[in-house]
Design a protein around this motif. Structure first.
Motif, PDB file in Angstrom:
ATOM      1  N   ALA A  25     -10.641 -10.552  46.914  1.00  0.00           N
ATOM      2  CA  ALA A  25      -9.677 -11.355  46.163  1.00  0.00           C
ATOM      3  C   ALA A  25      -9.555 -10.900  44.708  1.00  0.00           C
ATOM      4  CB  ALA A  25     -10.087 -12.834  46.217  1.00  0.00           C
ATOM      5  N   TYR A  26     -10.676 -10.598  44.055  1.00  0.00           N
ATOM      6  CA  TYR A  26     -10.639 -10.219  42.642  1.00  0.00           C
ATOM      7  C   TYR A  26      -9.805  -8.961  42.432  1.00  0.00           C
ATOM      8  CZ  TYR A  26     -12.171  -8.679  38.021  1.00  0.00           C
ATOM      9  OH  TYR A  26     -12.192  -8.255  36.726  1.00  0.00           O
ATOM     10  N   ASP A  27     -10.063  -7.921  43.214  1.00  0.00           N
ATOM     11  CA  ASP A  27      -9.335  -6.664  43.036  1.00  0.00           C
ATOM     12  C   ASP A  27      -7.835  -6.860  43.260  1.00  0.00           C
ATOM     13  OD1 ASP A  27     -11.643  -5.336  42.441  1.00  0.00           O
ATOM     14  OD2 ASP A  27     -11.921  -4.489  44.443  1.00  0.00           O
ATOM     15  N   GLU A  28      -7.497  -7.630  44.283  1.00  0.00           N
ATOM     16  CA  GLU A  28      -6.080  -7.826  44.578  1.00  0.00           C
ATOM     17  C   GLU A  28      -5.403  -8.674  43.508  1.00  0.00           C
ATOM     18  OE1 GLU A  28      -3.608  -9.213  48.476  1.00  0.00           O
ATOM     19  OE2 GLU A  28      -4.754  -7.352  48.392  1.00  0.00           O
ATOM     20  N   ALA A  29      -6.090  -9.694  43.012  1.00  0.00           N
ATOM     21  CA  ALA A  29      -5.530 -10.518  41.947  1.00  0.00           C
ATOM     22  C   ALA A  29      -5.294  -9.690  40.691  1.00  0.00           C
ATOM     23  CB  ALA A  29      -6.470 -11.685  41.645  1.00  0.00           C
ATOM     24  N   ALA A  30      -6.275  -8.875  40.319  1.00  0.00           N
ATOM     25  CA  ALA A  30      -6.128  -8.031  39.129  1.00  0.00           C
ATOM     26  C   ALA A  30      -4.962  -7.066  39.299  1.00  0.00           C
ATOM     27  CB  ALA A  30      -7.425  -7.270  38.875  1.00  0.00           C
ATOM     28  N   TYR A  31      -4.855  -6.449  40.478  1.00  0.00           N
ATOM     29  CA  TYR A  31      -3.758  -5.515  40.732  1.00  0.00           C
ATOM     30  C   TYR A  31      -2.399  -6.198  40.609  1.00  0.00           C
ATOM     31  CZ  TYR A  31      -0.320  -2.954  43.454  1.00  0.00           C
ATOM     32  OH  TYR A  31       0.845  -2.345  43.863  1.00  0.00           O
ATOM     33  N   LEU A  32      -2.234  -7.338  41.259  1.00  0.00           N
ATOM     34  CA  LEU A  32      -0.933  -8.011  41.243  1.00  0.00           C
ATOM     35  C   LEU A  32      -0.548  -8.468  39.833  1.00  0.00           C
ATOM     36  CD1 LEU A  32      -1.082 -10.128  44.532  1.00  0.00           C
ATOM     37  CD2 LEU A  32       0.348  -8.119  44.080  1.00  0.00           C
ATOM     38  N   ILE A  33      -1.511  -8.953  39.074  1.00  0.00           N
ATOM     39  CA  ILE A  33      -1.217  -9.410  37.712  1.00  0.00           C
ATOM     40  C   ILE A  33      -0.862  -8.237  36.812  1.00  0.00           C
ATOM     41  CG2 ILE A  33      -2.234 -10.462  35.661  1.00  0.00           C
ATOM     42  CD1 ILE A  33      -3.873 -12.241  37.627  1.00  0.00           C
ATOM     43  N   LEU A  34      -1.656  -7.170  36.846  1.00  0.00           N
ATOM     44  CA  LEU A  34      -1.382  -6.001  36.003  1.00  0.00           C
ATOM     45  C   LEU A  34      -0.051  -5.356  36.365  1.00  0.00           C
ATOM     46  CD1 LEU A  34      -4.961  -4.445  35.903  1.00  0.00           C
ATOM     47  CD2 LEU A  34      -3.732  -5.470  33.975  1.00  0.00           C
ATOM     48  N   HIS A  35       0.222  -5.258  37.653  1.00  0.00           N
ATOM     49  CA  HIS A  35       1.487  -4.662  38.092  1.00  0.00           C
ATOM     50  C   HIS A  35       2.667  -5.494  37.611  1.00  0.00           C
ATOM     51  CE1 HIS A  35       4.832  -3.662  40.756  1.00  0.00           C
ATOM     52  NE2 HIS A  35       4.259  -2.490  40.915  1.00  0.00           N
ATOM     53  N   THR A  36       2.578  -6.799  37.757  1.00  0.00           N
ATOM     54  CA  THR A  36       3.680  -7.683  37.378  1.00  0.00           C
ATOM     55  C   THR A  36       3.939  -7.643  35.876  1.00  0.00           C
ATOM     56  OG1 THR A  36       3.129  -9.131  39.237  1.00  0.00           O
ATOM     57  CG2 THR A  36       4.529 -10.054  37.522  1.00  0.00           C
ATOM     58  N   LEU A  37       2.871  -7.466  35.103  1.00  0.00           N
ATOM     59  CA  LEU A  37       3.006  -7.423  33.644  1.00  0.00           C
ATOM     60  C   LEU A  37       3.258  -6.008  33.110  1.00  0.00           C
ATOM     61  CD1 LEU A  37       0.139  -9.899  32.672  1.00  0.00           C
ATOM     62  CD2 LEU A  37       2.610 -10.348  32.763  1.00  0.00           C
ATOM     63  N   HIS A  38       3.414  -5.042  34.040  1.00  0.00           N
ATOM     64  CA  HIS A  38       3.680  -3.642  33.660  1.00  0.00           C
ATOM     65  C   HIS A  38       2.588  -3.092  32.746  1.00  0.00           C
ATOM     66  CE1 HIS A  38       7.649  -4.337  35.371  1.00  0.00           C
ATOM     67  NE2 HIS A  38       7.761  -5.401  34.605  1.00  0.00           N
ATOM     68  N   LEU A  39       1.346  -3.404  33.104  1.00  0.00           N
ATOM     69  CA  LEU A  39       0.189  -2.914  32.366  1.00  0.00           C
ATOM     70  C   LEU A  39      -0.526  -1.842  33.183  1.00  0.00           C
ATOM     71  CD1 LEU A  39      -1.205  -6.347  31.101  1.00  0.00           C
ATOM     72  CD2 LEU A  39      -0.027  -4.597  29.737  1.00  0.00           C
ATOM     73  N   PRO A  40      -1.315  -0.976  32.534  1.00  0.00           N
ATOM     74  CA  PRO A  40      -2.061   0.056  33.274  1.00  0.00           C
ATOM     75  C   PRO A  40      -2.970  -0.586  34.321  1.00  0.00           C
ATOM     76  CG  PRO A  40      -2.147   0.465  30.909  1.00  0.00           C
ATOM     77  CD  PRO A  40      -1.535  -0.895  31.081  1.00  0.00           C
ATOM     78  N   LEU A  41      -2.930  -0.053  35.526  1.00  0.00           N
ATOM     79  CA  LEU A  41      -3.667  -0.670  36.628  1.00  0.00           C
ATOM     80  C   LEU A  41      -5.171  -0.474  36.511  1.00  0.00           C
ATOM     81  CD1 LEU A  41      -1.343   0.219  39.647  1.00  0.00           C
ATOM     82  CD2 LEU A  41      -1.382  -1.869  38.252  1.00  0.00           C
ATOM     83  N   ASP A  42      -5.600   0.453  35.690  1.00  0.00           N
ATOM     84  CA  ASP A  42      -7.025   0.740  35.568  1.00  0.00           C
ATOM     85  C   ASP A  42      -7.624   0.218  34.258  1.00  0.00           C
ATOM     86  OD1 ASP A  42      -5.671   2.462  33.941  1.00  0.00           O
ATOM     87  OD2 ASP A  42      -6.834   4.242  34.464  1.00  0.00           O
TER      88      ASP A  42
ATOM     89  N   ILE B  81       1.908 -14.578  42.908  1.00  0.00           N
ATOM     90  CA  ILE B  81       0.700 -15.199  43.454  1.00  0.00           C
ATOM     91  C   ILE B  81       1.065 -16.206  44.536  1.00  0.00           C
ATOM     92  CG2 ILE B  81      -1.249 -16.716  42.914  1.00  0.00           C
ATOM     93  CD1 ILE B  81      -1.297 -15.418  40.125  1.00  0.00           C
ATOM     94  N   GLN B  82       2.091 -16.998  44.273  1.00  0.00           N
ATOM     95  CA  GLN B  82       2.511 -18.016  45.230  1.00  0.00           C
ATOM     96  C   GLN B  82       3.007 -17.380  46.532  1.00  0.00           C
ATOM     97  OE1 GLN B  82       5.171 -20.847  43.494  1.00  0.00           O
ATOM     98  NE2 GLN B  82       5.384 -22.061  45.357  1.00  0.00           N
ATOM     99  N   ARG B  83       3.781 -16.314  46.429  1.00  0.00           N
ATOM    100  CA  ARG B  83       4.266 -15.644  47.642  1.00  0.00           C
ATOM    101  C   ARG B  83       3.105 -15.057  48.438  1.00  0.00           C
ATOM    102  NH1 ARG B  83       8.442 -11.249  46.471  1.00  0.00           N
ATOM    103  NH2 ARG B  83       8.741 -11.385  48.735  1.00  0.00           N
ATOM    104  N   ARG B  84       2.128 -14.499  47.730  1.00  0.00           N
ATOM    105  CA  ARG B  84       0.963 -13.928  48.429  1.00  0.00           C
ATOM    106  C   ARG B  84       0.225 -15.006  49.207  1.00  0.00           C
ATOM    107  NH1 ARG B  84      -1.806 -12.048  51.473  1.00  0.00           N
ATOM    108  NH2 ARG B  84      -3.548 -10.595  51.211  1.00  0.00           N
ATOM    109  N   VAL B  85       0.093 -16.202  48.625  1.00  0.00           N
ATOM    110  CA  VAL B  85      -0.667 -17.274  49.263  1.00  0.00           C
ATOM    111  C   VAL B  85       0.140 -17.969  50.355  1.00  0.00           C
ATOM    112  CG1 VAL B  85      -1.750 -19.529  48.890  1.00  0.00           C
ATOM    113  CG2 VAL B  85      -2.112 -17.674  47.246  1.00  0.00           C
TER     114      VAL B  85
END
Length: 305
Positions: A45-62, A84-88
Motif C-alpha cells: 500500500a505505501y509504495d502504491e500510495a506514494a506513486y499515485l500521489i507523486l504522479h498526480t502532483l507531477h513530482l519526481p517518482l523517486d 485515491i477514491q477511484r483506486r479504492v
C-alpha cells in the motif's frame, strides 16, 4: 462501507488533508482498509500510495522526502482525492489510473486494452539472455509472441541492437497500444506489429529467438482472481482448464519458426509442475529470475524436434 458511504467518507476527509504527508497517510490507510490487491507494479500500500500521489502532483517518482511537508492547492487536493477514491472504490490498477507502467528502467503507455506489463522475461532481456546467447550482436531476428503493449518487443530491440523484431498479438486493440509505445521509442523501423492468432499469419518466417509471455492462468485461478484483474483483457489471462492452451500451440509450432540454433523462451506462471507432467520428454531449462526458477523455461530448436 457501501460505495455511497465510502464516497461520503472521502468527501468529508478532504478538508482535513493539507500536506503530501497527510495524503500519503490517508491513502495508505484507505488502501489497507479497502483490502486492495497489489500486483500490477507495486507490492504494498505505501509504495502504491506514494506513486499515485507523486504522479498526480507531477513530482519526481523517486524523490518523496523533500515534498512530504509541501501543502497542496485546492485543485491538487481534488485531483489526489479523485485518484485515491477511484483506486479504492473501483479497484482499478494503478497503471490504468496513470496510463503508465514500468519494466526496469523502461516506461510504457498502458490502458485497459492491454494487460499491465509484468514479466520475468524483462529481467532476462536486461542481460541479453546470457550465457545462452554468446554474441548478442549476431542476433538478427526476434519474435515476441502475445506482445500486448509491446513492452518485451521494445526491450528485445534494445537488447539485440541489430535484430528485426516481429511483435504478434491476436488483439487489434492491444496492437494499437503497442504501436504507440513503439513510436514513443522511435523503433518503427525495427519493431513490426502483426495481428495474428499465434503463428497463424507468420508463414514460413524463422527467428533466432522466440519470446512469449502468453496467457497462462488456469480456469480455477481465473475464477478466484482479485477484482483488480477484472479490468484486464480476458484474452490476456486465462488459457484453458490448466492454463496451458496457448503454451501447447507455441510448443507445437515453435520449431518451424526457429533458425537452426534458435531458442524459445516462455513464461508460464505457476504451471511448471503441470507443464513437465504434460511434456515429460522435453528437456526444459528453467531460467533463474528474481522469484526463482519456476516461471520461465527455455528450449533449443533441436529440443523441440
Amino acid at each position: 462501507m457501501m460505495k455511497t458511504q465510502t464516497s461520503d467518507y472521502f468527501s468529508g476527509a478532504i478538508q482535513h488533508l493539507h500536506t503530501v504527508r497527510d495524503w500519503l497517510r490517508f491513502a495508505v490507510s484507505r488502501f489497507k482498509q479497502g483490502g486492495l490487491f497489489f500486483g500490477h507494479g507495486s507490492s504494498e500500500a505505501y509504495d502504491e500510495a506514494a506513486y499515485l500521489i507523486l504522479h498526480t502532483l507531477h513530482l519526481p517518482l523517486d524523490r518523496l522526502e523533500p515534498f512530504l511537508d509541501a501543502r497542496l492547492t485546492d485543485n491538487e487536493r481534488s485531483e489526489v482525492m479523485s485518484i485515491i477514491q477511484r483506486r479504492v472504490e473501483q479497484r482499478i490498477p494503478a497503471a490504468y489510473l496513470t496510463n503508465e507502467a514500468f519494466l526496469g528502467d523502461f516506461s510504457f503507455y498502458v490502458d485497459e486494452r492491454v494487460i499491465v506489463p509484468r514479466s520475468f522475461i524483462a529481467e532476462l532481456l536486461r542481460n541479453q539472455f546470457s550465457p545462452w546467447i554468446a554474441e548478442p550482436e549476431e542476433i538478427g531476428s526476434v519474435l515476441d509472441m502475445c506482445t500486448g503493449s509491446g513492452c518485451l518487443a521494445i526491450l528485445a530491440a534494445h537488447a539485440f541492437p541489430f535484430a528485426e523484431i516481429d511483435a504478434v498479438d491476436l488483439s487489434a486493440d492491444a496492437l494499437a497500444v503497442a504501436q504507440r509505445n513503439v513510436a514513443d521509442y522511435e523503433l518503427q523501423d525495427r519493431v513490426h506489429l502483426v495481428e495474428s492468432d499465434l503463428f497463424a499469419k507468420l508463414g514460413g518466417k524463422q527467428y533466432d529467438i522466440i519470446i512469449s509471455n502468453p496467457p497462462y492462468v488456469d480456469a480455477e485461478s481465473v475464477a478466484a482472481l482479485p477484482r483488480e484483474f477484472l479490468h484486464e483483457p480476458k484474452l490476456s489471462l486465462g488459457s484453458g482448464h490448466d492454463g496451458l492452451d496457448a503454451t501447447r500451440v507455441i510448443l507445437k509450432h515453435a520449431a518451424e519458426h526457429l533458425t537452426e540454433n534458435g531458442i524459445l523462451v516462455v513464461e508460464i506462471g505457476h504451471n511448471r509442475e503441470v507443464l513437465e507432467a504434460a511434456y515429460p520428454d522435453l528437456p526444459f531449462t528453467w531460467l533463474d529470475v528474481s522469484a526463482g526458477d519456476q516461471f520461465v523455461f527455455m528450449l533449443h530448436r533441436n529440443d523441440l524436434l
